[in-house]
Write an enzyme that holds these catalytic residues in place. Sequence first.
Site, PDB file in Angstrom:
ATOM      1  N   HIS A 350       0.847  -1.199   0.000  1.00  0.00           N
ATOM      2  CA  HIS A 350       0.000   0.000   0.000  1.00  0.00           C
ATOM      3  C   HIS A 350       0.883   1.251   0.000  1.00  0.00           C
ATOM      4  O   HIS A 350       1.726   1.434   0.874  1.00  0.00           O
ATOM      5  CB  HIS A 350      -0.920   0.016   1.217  1.00  0.00           C
ATOM      6  CG  HIS A 350      -1.903   1.136   1.205  1.00  0.00           C
ATOM      7  ND1 HIS A 350      -3.119   1.058   0.571  1.00  0.00           N
ATOM      8  CD2 HIS A 350      -1.832   2.387   1.723  1.00  0.00           C
ATOM      9  CE1 HIS A 350      -3.763   2.194   0.711  1.00  0.00           C
ATOM     10  NE2 HIS A 350      -3.005   3.024   1.400  1.00  0.00           N
ATOM     11  N   ALA A 351       0.700   2.110  -0.991  1.00  0.00           N
ATOM     12  CA  ALA A 351       1.554   3.298  -1.140  1.00  0.00           C
ATOM     13  C   ALA A 351       1.430   4.197   0.086  1.00  0.00           C
ATOM     14  O   ALA A 351       0.329   4.479   0.555  1.00  0.00           O
ATOM     15  CB  ALA A 351       1.160   4.062  -2.395  1.00  0.00           C
ATOM     16  N   HIS A 380       0.510  12.327  -5.643  1.00  0.00           N
ATOM     17  CA  HIS A 380      -0.206  12.371  -4.366  1.00  0.00           C
ATOM     18  C   HIS A 380       0.756  12.124  -3.205  1.00  0.00           C
ATOM     19  O   HIS A 380       0.766  12.882  -2.223  1.00  0.00           O
ATOM     20  CB  HIS A 380      -1.318  11.325  -4.347  1.00  0.00           C
ATOM     21  CG  HIS A 380      -1.979  11.173  -3.010  1.00  0.00           C
ATOM     22  ND1 HIS A 380      -3.043  11.945  -2.615  1.00  0.00           N
ATOM     23  CD2 HIS A 380      -1.701  10.355  -1.956  1.00  0.00           C
ATOM     24  CE1 HIS A 380      -3.407  11.608  -1.380  1.00  0.00           C
ATOM     25  NE2 HIS A 380      -2.599  10.640  -0.962  1.00  0.00           N
ATOM     26  N   GLU A 381       1.546  11.058  -3.293  1.00  0.00           N
ATOM     27  CA  GLU A 381       2.469  10.734  -2.207  1.00  0.00           C
ATOM     28  C   GLU A 381       3.546  11.807  -2.042  1.00  0.00           C
ATOM     29  O   GLU A 381       3.960  12.135  -0.926  1.00  0.00           O
ATOM     30  CB  GLU A 381       3.109   9.359  -2.438  1.00  0.00           C
ATOM     31  CG  GLU A 381       2.124   8.196  -2.452  1.00  0.00           C
ATOM     32  CD  GLU A 381       1.295   8.074  -1.189  1.00  0.00           C
ATOM     33  OE1 GLU A 381       1.769   8.510  -0.111  1.00  0.00           O
ATOM     34  OE2 GLU A 381       0.153   7.565  -1.267  1.00  0.00           O
ATOM     35  N   HIS A 384       2.475  14.558   0.202  1.00  0.00           N
ATOM     36  CA  HIS A 384       2.742  14.336   1.624  1.00  0.00           C
ATOM     37  C   HIS A 384       4.180  14.733   1.958  1.00  0.00           C
ATOM     38  O   HIS A 384       4.431  15.405   2.969  1.00  0.00           O
ATOM     39  CB  HIS A 384       2.540  12.865   1.976  1.00  0.00           C
ATOM     40  CG  HIS A 384       1.116  12.422   1.992  1.00  0.00           C
ATOM     41  ND1 HIS A 384       0.183  12.933   2.868  1.00  0.00           N
ATOM     42  CD2 HIS A 384       0.457  11.487   1.249  1.00  0.00           C
ATOM     43  CE1 HIS A 384      -0.989  12.336   2.672  1.00  0.00           C
ATOM     44  NE2 HIS A 384      -0.844  11.462   1.691  1.00  0.00           N
ATOM     45  N   GLU A 408      -4.064  14.908   2.817  1.00  0.00           N
ATOM     46  CA  GLU A 408      -4.429  14.151   1.622  1.00  0.00           C
ATOM     47  C   GLU A 408      -4.680  15.061   0.429  1.00  0.00           C
ATOM     48  O   GLU A 408      -4.460  14.680  -0.718  1.00  0.00           O
ATOM     49  CB  GLU A 408      -5.682  13.306   1.902  1.00  0.00           C
ATOM     50  CG  GLU A 408      -5.517  12.293   3.019  1.00  0.00           C
ATOM     51  CD  GLU A 408      -4.371  11.323   2.803  1.00  0.00           C
ATOM     52  OE1 GLU A 408      -4.075  10.988   1.630  1.00  0.00           O
ATOM     53  OE2 GLU A 408      -3.756  10.908   3.804  1.00  0.00           O
ATOM     54  N   HIS A 510      -7.283   0.451   5.184  1.00  0.00           N
ATOM     55  CA  HIS A 510      -7.353   1.466   6.230  1.00  0.00           C
ATOM     56  C   HIS A 510      -8.113   0.999   7.474  1.00  0.00           C
ATOM     57  O   HIS A 510      -7.940   1.576   8.548  1.00  0.00           O
ATOM     58  CB  HIS A 510      -7.978   2.738   5.667  1.00  0.00           C
ATOM     59  CG  HIS A 510      -7.206   3.302   4.515  1.00  0.00           C
ATOM     60  ND1 HIS A 510      -7.237   2.723   3.257  1.00  0.00           N
ATOM     61  CD2 HIS A 510      -6.372   4.371   4.424  1.00  0.00           C
ATOM     62  CE1 HIS A 510      -6.464   3.423   2.444  1.00  0.00           C
ATOM     63  NE2 HIS A 510      -5.931   4.411   3.116  1.00  0.00           N
ATOM     64  N   TYR A 520     -10.082  11.376   3.507  1.00  0.00           N
ATOM     65  CA  TYR A 520     -10.093  11.220   2.058  1.00  0.00           C
ATOM     66  C   TYR A 520     -11.342  11.856   1.440  1.00  0.00           C
ATOM     67  O   TYR A 520     -11.283  12.403   0.339  1.00  0.00           O
ATOM     68  CB  TYR A 520      -9.998   9.743   1.687  1.00  0.00           C
ATOM     69  CG  TYR A 520      -8.717   9.105   2.178  1.00  0.00           C
ATOM     70  CD1 TYR A 520      -7.501   9.319   1.527  1.00  0.00           C
ATOM     71  CD2 TYR A 520      -8.711   8.310   3.321  1.00  0.00           C
ATOM     72  CE1 TYR A 520      -6.329   8.758   1.987  1.00  0.00           C
ATOM     73  CE2 TYR A 520      -7.540   7.733   3.795  1.00  0.00           C
ATOM     74  CZ  TYR A 520      -6.353   7.962   3.120  1.00  0.00           C
ATOM     75  OH  TYR A 520      -5.186   7.404   3.595  1.00  0.00           O
TER      76      TYR A 520
END
Length: 628
Positions: A350-351, A380-381, A384, A408, A510, A520
Amino acid sequence: MNFSVHFSTTARNKRKEMHLVLYLLVCVAKATASINDTQTVQEFLAEFNRLGQILTSRSMQANWGFATNITVENQRIMLEEQLKWDRFRQEAAESALQFNTSLLSESEIRQYFRVLNLGLAAQYNETKLLRLSKVKSDMESLYSTAKVCLNTTGCIPLDPDVTRMMSDSRDYDLLLSIWSQWRDASGKNMKSLYSEYVDLSNEAFRLMGYNDTGHTWRMSYESLTIEEDINALFDQLRPLYEQLHAYARRKLKTMYGEDKFPTSGHIPAHILGNMWGQQWSGLVKELTPFPQKSLFDVTEEMIRQNYTALRIFETADNFFRSLGLLPAPEEFWNNSIFERPKDDREFVCHASAWDFYNGKDFRIKMCTVLSMRDLDTAHHEMGHIQYYLQYAHLPLTFRDGANPGFHEAVGDTMSLSVNTPEHMHAIGLLETLSGDTESEVNFLMSMALKKVAFLPFGYLIDQWRWRVFKGEITPEKYNEEWWNMVCQYQGIYPAVQRTSEDFDPGAKYHVPADVEYLRYFISSVLQFQFYKTLCDISGYQGPLHRCDIYNSKTAGKRFSEMLSLGSSKPWTQAMFLLTGQYKMDAQPMLEYFKPLMAFLQQENGHDIGWQSQCPTIQQPVSDSTGKK
């Protein structure tokens, strides 16, 4: 000043495995409890941040070791370090109660209360604390090591193998078999653990004065009306989802036959190109309104240009650099894992993005596939990572997003810009730009299959968990109530019988990983709100869905000002700094998809919606060959 305190031999022996720094903070508090001046509280906060950073970093290192190599020994190390961090927070929270905070500044008051809220109640004994950590890690291990076993492929993991099959296959029965087997291998095996987790977690947070675990999650949004606010946002966006659902249902009936669809209006959950029906991008070819026009998917071009996993992340990093934001540091490139390891170790695919709280070590762990989808995920990552970099200068208690949804939304805001024909053309992945109406609708459909399809799923997971934490849903009703909510909000249903022995919520990462999910849904709204603001700041004029802020230093500077606040200010103030608004607003998302909404309304007519109750399930489960 001499800060000293004496501990009994029993206490020393009990904690002898813990580093000496664990006690220093307690010494400061207890030795100065009678002083109650501003300087003492400031020293307390400074020590908490200094020592907390050390212990947090060690805990993160141990978590990384377990997530990247799931073994019993690595789990033991992770739990040991987690226990030290948990105990430190308990002691800090207990000690903090001894201070008079009447003379503190606003920032110091905010730090103080975050220290109080970080630690589980001191009354929560070490045995239960350790058991809670063990239960959570066991659930995550069950999830991460689960496999689907088929006659044609053998036993394969979720990422990337099962995920790819769910996206690419159009064999109704094979998809149903894969869908069912994943739930048998993951969620079903952890139902009793999840029930125990709920009891342990609730007990810990109730000792702190909260109603239950869900209450603590909602309190992180610092709003007494958060439930009403998200309900209003969902109601505002639901008509758009209903139109997309009706369009997809009609197209899928043509593909699979009307006999596969109940009269209730629901769509079988396993044929939406995704294990959970949360995004429908796998169906972009089948659901593109004007197939004679080229699809907006640069995957083949990425492959032709010899993209690698590393290049995908370098491309994402370059986007942030183009805005004048911070580059990923050298440690990031040295320590991140961008592809599934080729050895036989068990690995959490999971990324995820990681902050090791030492100001320089930030990482991403992801089993990257060469695709436009994973190019989007990489941005997206990296969002973060950018947020971590921006607030790395702050005290430990403020190194977090303004609220969980902010974290997010950062990367997804960038992805809205990246996922435009204009940007793909700018970075050489799209040769020509087309601006005709049909191409526009095709593009918006591809985005809606990611963004709009997700809305009810993002909304319902914590609606279900809140009720579980409150005790309104008991273990024997876990699965029944889960599907009642999925049928009601997503308009999809399980095409094979589910029972109280199943635990289908646990088939989503999750839930066993204990990650609050409301973030999210909130991100789905915030990203469009942030995006519209940044487009306006950049000077862009035109349809919102074609805006690319690439190379706009002006937009980047404004974004950086908000990100650098971390959680040092209430999220409403951070939002106002960027957008000039104090509340979340779904209108920018509706503006973005306005041309698609008009198209869908014309196409669907009155054939929209579904019954709120689940239909009667008649389909038998298929075996691993795809045969009934």
